[in-house]
Design a protein around this motif. Structure first.
Motif, PDB file in Angstrom:
ATOM      1  N   GLY A 167      24.978   3.579   6.931  1.00 47.12           N
ATOM      2  CA  GLY A 167      25.688   4.578   6.146  1.00 47.12           C
ATOM      3  C   GLY A 167      24.807   5.601   5.463  1.00 47.12           C
ATOM      4  N   ALA A 168      23.493   5.505   5.627  1.00 50.54           N
ATOM      5  CA  ALA A 168      22.571   6.446   4.978  1.00 50.54           C
ATOM      6  C   ALA A 168      22.010   7.417   6.008  1.00 50.54           C
ATOM      7  CB  ALA A 168      21.436   5.691   4.294  1.00 50.54           C
ATOM      8  N   ASP A 169      21.567   8.571   5.537  1.00 49.46           N
ATOM      9  CA  ASP A 169      20.953   9.532   6.448  1.00 49.46           C
ATOM     10  C   ASP A 169      19.471   9.742   6.165  1.00 49.46           C
ATOM     11  OD1 ASP A 169      21.210  10.867   4.088  1.00 49.46           O
ATOM     12  OD2 ASP A 169      22.247  12.614   4.907  1.00 49.46           O
ATOM     13  N   ALA A 170      18.905   8.935   5.277  1.00 46.05           N
ATOM     14  CA  ALA A 170      17.474   9.014   4.949  1.00 46.05           C
ATOM     15  C   ALA A 170      16.791   7.708   5.362  1.00 46.05           C
ATOM     16  CB  ALA A 170      17.289   9.252   3.463  1.00 46.05           C
ATOM     17  N   TYR A 171      15.545   7.826   5.762  1.00 49.41           N
ATOM     18  CA  TYR A 171      14.775   6.650   6.160  1.00 49.41           C
ATOM     19  C   TYR A 171      14.247   5.914   4.932  1.00 49.41           C
ATOM     20  CZ  TYR A 171      14.846   7.936  11.055  1.00 49.41           C
ATOM     21  OH  TYR A 171      15.248   8.214  12.326  1.00 49.41           O
ATOM     22  N   HIS A 172      14.222   4.591   5.028  1.00 50.09           N
ATOM     23  CA  HIS A 172      13.703   3.722   3.968  1.00 50.09           C
ATOM     24  C   HIS A 172      12.889   2.603   4.611  1.00 50.09           C
ATOM     25  CE1 HIS A 172      16.147   5.424   0.723  1.00 50.09           C
ATOM     26  NE2 HIS A 172      17.068   5.591   1.642  1.00 50.09           N
ATOM     27  N   PRO A 173      11.963   1.983   3.862  1.00 52.24           N
ATOM     28  CA  PRO A 173      11.221   0.843   4.406  1.00 52.24           C
ATOM     29  C   PRO A 173      12.178  -0.283   4.812  1.00 52.24           C
ATOM     30  CG  PRO A 173      10.254   1.585   2.354  1.00 52.24           C
ATOM     31  CD  PRO A 173      11.553   2.311   2.501  1.00 52.24           C
ATOM     32  N   VAL A 174      11.850  -0.944   5.910  1.00 56.71           N
ATOM     33  CA  VAL A 174      12.627  -2.095   6.369  1.00 56.71           C
ATOM     34  C   VAL A 174      11.949  -3.345   5.812  1.00 56.71           C
ATOM     35  CG1 VAL A 174      13.434  -3.402   8.363  1.00 56.71           C
ATOM     36  CG2 VAL A 174      13.370  -0.884   8.446  1.00 56.71           C
ATOM     37  N   PRO A 175      12.610  -4.048   4.887  1.00 58.77           N
ATOM     38  CA  PRO A 175      12.000  -5.256   4.303  1.00 58.77           C
ATOM     39  C   PRO A 175      11.590  -6.258   5.384  1.00 58.77           C
ATOM     40  CG  PRO A 175      13.966  -4.644   3.085  1.00 58.77           C
ATOM     41  CD  PRO A 175      13.934  -3.781   4.335  1.00 58.77           C
ATOM     42  N   GLY A 176      10.453  -6.901   5.142  1.00 60.64           N
ATOM     43  CA  GLY A 176       9.966  -7.933   6.054  1.00 60.64           C
ATOM     44  C   GLY A 176       9.164  -7.412   7.233  1.00 60.64           C
ATOM     45  N   THR A 177       8.904  -6.103   7.305  1.00 57.65           N
ATOM     46  CA  THR A 177       8.166  -5.554   8.444  1.00 57.65           C
ATOM     47  C   THR A 177       6.759  -5.096   8.077  1.00 57.65           C
ATOM     48  OG1 THR A 177       9.015  -3.300   8.105  1.00 57.65           O
ATOM     49  CG2 THR A 177      10.326  -4.775   9.522  1.00 57.65           C
ATOM     50  N   THR A 178       6.331  -5.384   6.877  1.00 57.63           N
ATOM     51  CA  THR A 178       5.046  -4.872   6.386  1.00 57.63           C
ATOM     52  C   THR A 178       3.862  -5.527   7.076  1.00 57.63           C
ATOM     53  OG1 THR A 178       5.988  -4.356   4.246  1.00 57.63           O
ATOM     54  CG2 THR A 178       3.607  -4.594   4.330  1.00 57.63           C
ATOM     55  N   GLU A 179       2.887  -4.703   7.395  1.00 59.26           N
ATOM     56  CA  GLU A 179       1.593  -5.153   7.909  1.00 59.26           C
ATOM     57  C   GLU A 179       0.528  -4.643   6.953  1.00 59.26           C
ATOM     58  OE1 GLU A 179       1.003  -3.849  11.951  1.00 59.26           O
ATOM     59  OE2 GLU A 179       2.997  -4.521  12.547  1.00 59.26           O
ATOM     60  N   LEU A 180      -0.284  -5.547   6.421  1.00 58.90           N
ATOM     61  CA  LEU A 180      -1.417  -5.172   5.566  1.00 58.90           C
ATOM     62  C   LEU A 180      -2.682  -5.287   6.399  1.00 58.90           C
ATOM     63  CD1 LEU A 180      -0.509  -7.068   2.281  1.00 58.90           C
ATOM     64  CD2 LEU A 180      -0.121  -4.665   2.821  1.00 58.90           C
ATOM     65  N   VAL A 181      -3.458  -4.216   6.437  1.00 62.61           N
ATOM     66  CA  VAL A 181      -4.678  -4.160   7.234  1.00 62.61           C
ATOM     67  C   VAL A 181      -5.853  -3.943   6.289  1.00 62.61           C
ATOM     68  CG1 VAL A 181      -5.878  -2.979   9.102  1.00 62.61           C
ATOM     69  CG2 VAL A 181      -3.366  -3.164   9.152  1.00 62.61           C
ATOM     70  N   PRO A 182      -6.681  -4.984   6.053  1.00 61.92           N
ATOM     71  CA  PRO A 182      -7.838  -4.807   5.168  1.00 61.92           C
ATOM     72  C   PRO A 182      -8.777  -3.720   5.703  1.00 61.92           C
ATOM     73  CG  PRO A 182      -7.475  -7.127   5.661  1.00 61.92           C
ATOM     74  CD  PRO A 182      -6.587  -6.336   6.586  1.00 61.92           C
ATOM     75  N   VAL A 183      -9.297  -2.900   4.788  1.00 60.96           N
ATOM     76  CA  VAL A 183     -10.201  -1.817   5.177  1.00 60.96           C
ATOM     77  C   VAL A 183     -11.394  -1.763   4.220  1.00 60.96           C
ATOM     78  CG1 VAL A 183      -8.447  -0.399   6.302  1.00 60.96           C
ATOM     79  CG2 VAL A 183      -8.845  -0.116   3.865  1.00 60.96           C
ATOM     80  N   GLU A 184     -12.482  -1.188   4.710  1.00 63.58           N
ATOM     81  CA  GLU A 184     -13.680  -0.992   3.891  1.00 63.58           C
ATOM     82  C   GLU A 184     -13.602   0.311   3.105  1.00 63.58           C
ATOM     83  OE1 GLU A 184     -16.399  -3.008   3.440  1.00 63.58           O
ATOM     84  OE2 GLU A 184     -15.198  -4.497   4.501  1.00 63.58           O
ATOM     85  N   LYS A 185     -12.842   1.293   3.626  1.00 62.59           N
ATOM     86  CA  LYS A 185     -12.686   2.558   2.918  1.00 62.59           C
ATOM     87  C   LYS A 185     -11.272   3.078   3.148  1.00 62.59           C
ATOM     88  CE  LYS A 185     -14.445   5.606   6.515  1.00 62.59           C
ATOM     89  NZ  LYS A 185     -15.319   6.720   6.816  1.00 62.59           N
ATOM     90  N   ALA A 186     -10.784   3.843   2.195  1.00 64.82           N
ATOM     91  CA  ALA A 186      -9.440   4.413   2.263  1.00 64.82           C
ATOM     92  C   ALA A 186      -9.580   5.921   2.327  1.00 64.82           C
ATOM     93  CB  ALA A 186      -8.630   3.980   1.042  1.00 64.82           C
ATOM     94  N   ASP A 187      -9.616   6.444   3.544  1.00 69.27           N
ATOM     95  CA  ASP A 187      -9.855   7.877   3.708  1.00 69.27           C
ATOM     96  C   ASP A 187      -8.588   8.671   4.031  1.00 69.27           C
ATOM     97  OD1 ASP A 187      -9.350   7.194   6.332  1.00 69.27           O
ATOM     98  OD2 ASP A 187     -11.361   7.673   7.060  1.00 69.27           O
ATOM     99  N   GLY A 188      -7.430   7.998   4.091  1.00 67.67           N
ATOM    100  CA  GLY A 188      -6.181   8.687   4.379  1.00 67.67           C
ATOM    101  C   GLY A 188      -5.923   8.923   5.854  1.00 67.67           C
ATOM    102  N   TRP A 189      -6.789   8.427   6.721  1.00 68.46           N
ATOM    103  CA  TRP A 189      -6.640   8.613   8.160  1.00 68.46           C
ATOM    104  C   TRP A 189      -6.652   7.256   8.869  1.00 68.46           C
ATOM    105  CZ3 TRP A 189      -5.067  13.220   9.463  1.00 68.46           C
ATOM    106  CH2 TRP A 189      -5.377  14.285   8.623  1.00 68.46           C
TER     107      TRP A 189
END
Length: 100
Positions: free
Chosen positions: A54-76
């Motif tokens: 019933g919505a026309d905007a996208y939202h996060p789907v609970p339970g689908t999260t993937e966390l990826v450890p990183v050494e730096k957060a450069d936005g790419w």
């Protein structure tokens, strides 16, 4: 700024969201306040997004999260199949500016 855990529960789950104390966003803020932190860990946060029924905007789907450890957060982050990059989850400690 102080974080509202409800804003992150759909992305990282209620338990992890309750641990989030602070959030920072740079969309539309032309002069964000200076923040000094020592980053201890960082992870890319990816999840599926879809419009709820019933919505026309996208939202996060609970339970689908993937966390990826990183050494730096450069936005790419490397693209991941079937999920969208949502930001970073960082564990950090406040530091004080040191004067020379």
């Amino acid at each position: 700024m102080q974080a509202d855990p409800e804003n992150f529960a759909d992305i990282v789950g209620a338990d992890r969201a309750a641990e989030i104390d602070f959030c920072e966003e740079h969309h539309g803020d032309t002069d964000p306040p200076l923040t000094r932190l020592m980053v201890l860990t960082a992870a890319e946060v990816h999840c599926r997004v879809a419009p709820p029924p019933g919505a026309d905007a996208y939202h996060p789907v609970p339970g689908t999260t993937e966390l990826v450890p990183v050494e730096k957060a450069d936005g790419w982050p490397e693209p991941r199949q079937d999920v969208r990059f949502m930001g970073y989850l960082v564990t950090a400690e406040s530091t004080h500016a040191r004067r020379a």
